[in-house]
Design an enzyme around this catalytic site. Structure first.
Site, PDB file in Angstrom:
ATOM      1  N   HIS A  72      23.049  85.819  28.410  1.00 41.85           N
ATOM      2  CA  HIS A  72      22.210  86.776  27.679  1.00 41.85           C
ATOM      3  C   HIS A  72      21.072  87.232  28.586  1.00 41.85           C
ATOM      4  CE1 HIS A  72      21.055  88.813  23.999  1.00 41.85           C
ATOM      5  NE2 HIS A  72      19.797  88.455  24.205  1.00 41.85           N
ATOM      6  N   CYS A  98      24.040  92.995  25.190  1.00 40.96           N
ATOM      7  CA  CYS A  98      22.798  92.719  25.926  1.00 40.96           C
ATOM      8  C   CYS A  98      22.763  93.364  27.307  1.00 40.96           C
ATOM      9  CB  CYS A  98      22.548  91.217  26.009  1.00 40.96           C
ATOM     10  SG  CYS A  98      23.776  90.291  26.951  1.00 40.96           S
ATOM     11  N   HIS A 127      15.701  93.101  23.497  1.00 41.83           N
ATOM     12  CA  HIS A 127      17.090  92.802  23.863  1.00 41.83           C
ATOM     13  C   HIS A 127      18.036  93.223  22.750  1.00 41.83           C
ATOM     14  CE1 HIS A 127      17.367  88.961  21.326  1.00 41.83           C
ATOM     15  NE2 HIS A 127      16.139  89.393  21.160  1.00 41.83           N
TER      16      HIS A 127
END
Length: 339
Positions: free
Chosen positions: A297, A245, A309
């Protein structure tokens, strides 16, 4: 398996075939609190990719009490005949050797069902208990308790028996970390949410509008992000071969001329960004508790409640309103070097 045959020969040529029974057992390791694939790989002299292959893991997430193969099963095939010629000395003893072929096979590991074995460490819910309180008591995360007990929510009831660890209390006593380590881990679990709130409170929210230059950069960034949709997830990845990420965000913004050092989501959250009053497409979005109880994240906001993402299925577009993401949403933020 180490096989040695001692043979006494009296001056003859002897043909010997060794047949070695297959050793089908693989070495396994039970995940403990604080473990990561990196830590386990180093401890067992292997790599993250090998661990994921042997255990059929599609991502880097592991959970407490999960059994992982750390050395695969080895199957030793029967050796070809080996000819050993011994000189005419009486009572000569010599170990006969054979050339063997070793085949290494990956072992399929099925995740254990969340059950409570008789020797498991467990907790019976009492009046006033909640998952956070129980997690602090046993130095474990709320997410791990929910995983071990297959809980879909934080709701628990008095008298309910919760599995805390699938190790026996005897094993826990033997493997218990130092008091200093335990204190650090408890402190981390207790203060993760507090640290997030503290960070956000000390930031002055940026306005919803951005400069024309940033609008242009954001447009280019979103275009670059959409161009790599479907790229696979790769732990630590920062290239089109695979992204994680933070590696994805790093790659996208650097590709459009916005300099970003390679950092984790948590470090970007704490060091390089500021919260925004109203997000615009191109701003960053942060989440917590995806695999550890803090910022874990991040992605790029696209507008209309969507963000792009690097998820477990690779680069994809998700909706922040979805239950999973809405429960873990923390904040929209903007890089400090953008106005």
């Amino acid at each position: 398996m180490n096989n040695k045959w001692k043979i006494v020969l009296t001056g003859v040529t002897f043909s010997l075939a060794l047949f070695i029974a297959p050793d089908a057992q693989a070495s396994t390791y039970t995940v403990k609190h604080g473990d990561t694939l990196t830590k386990i790989a180093k401890a067992h002299n292997t790599t993250i990719n090998q661990l994921k292959q042997w255990n059929k893991l599609s991502q880097d997430r592991i959970f407490i009490a999960q059994k992982l193969v750390v050395t695969p099963a080895k199957v030793v095939t029967p050796a070809k005949s080996a000819v050993s010629t011994v000189s005419k000395s009486p009572a000569v003893t010599k170990a006969a050797t054979a050339t063997t072929k070793t085949k290494t096979t990956a072992v399929s590991v099925v995740e254990e069902k969340v059950e409570s074995p008789q020797n498991a460490l467990s907790h019976t819910v009492m009046k006033g208990d909640n998952l956070t309180k129980i997690a602090k008591k046993y130095s474990i995360s709320v997410a791990s308790i929910k995983q071990l007990n297959n809980l879909k929510s934080d709701a628990i009831k008095v008298g309910q028996k919760l599995t805390i660890s699938q190790q026996s209390t005897k094993d826990l006593a033997i493997e218990a970390p130092s008091a200093k380590t335990v204190e650090a881990e408890i402190n981390f679990n207790q203060t993760a949410d507090e640290a997030i709130e503290k960070q956000l409170k000390k930031e002055v929210a940026l306005p919803g509008k951005v400069s024309q230059q940033t609008v242009r950069l954001y447009g280019q960034a979103i275009q670059a992000a959409n161009a790599v949709l479907g790229t696979p997830y790769k732990y630590g990845g920062t290239t089109v071969d695979g992204f994680d990420c933070s590696g994805f965000v790093n790659y996208i913004f650097n590709s459009v001329g916005v300099q970003m050092d390679r950092k984790s989501s948590l470090m970007y959250f704490e060091q390089d960004t500021t919260k925004v009053a109203q997000p615009v497409p191109g701003d960053l979005v942060f989440f917590k508790n995806t695999f550890i109880p803090t910022i874990s994240h991040m992605g790029i906001y696209l507008g209309n409640n969507e963000f792009i993402h690097a998820g477990s299925k690779g680069i994809t577009i998700s909706n922040i309103g979805e239950k999973y993401w809405s429960e873990r949403f923390v904040a929209y933020k903007r890089l400090n070097n953008l106005k």
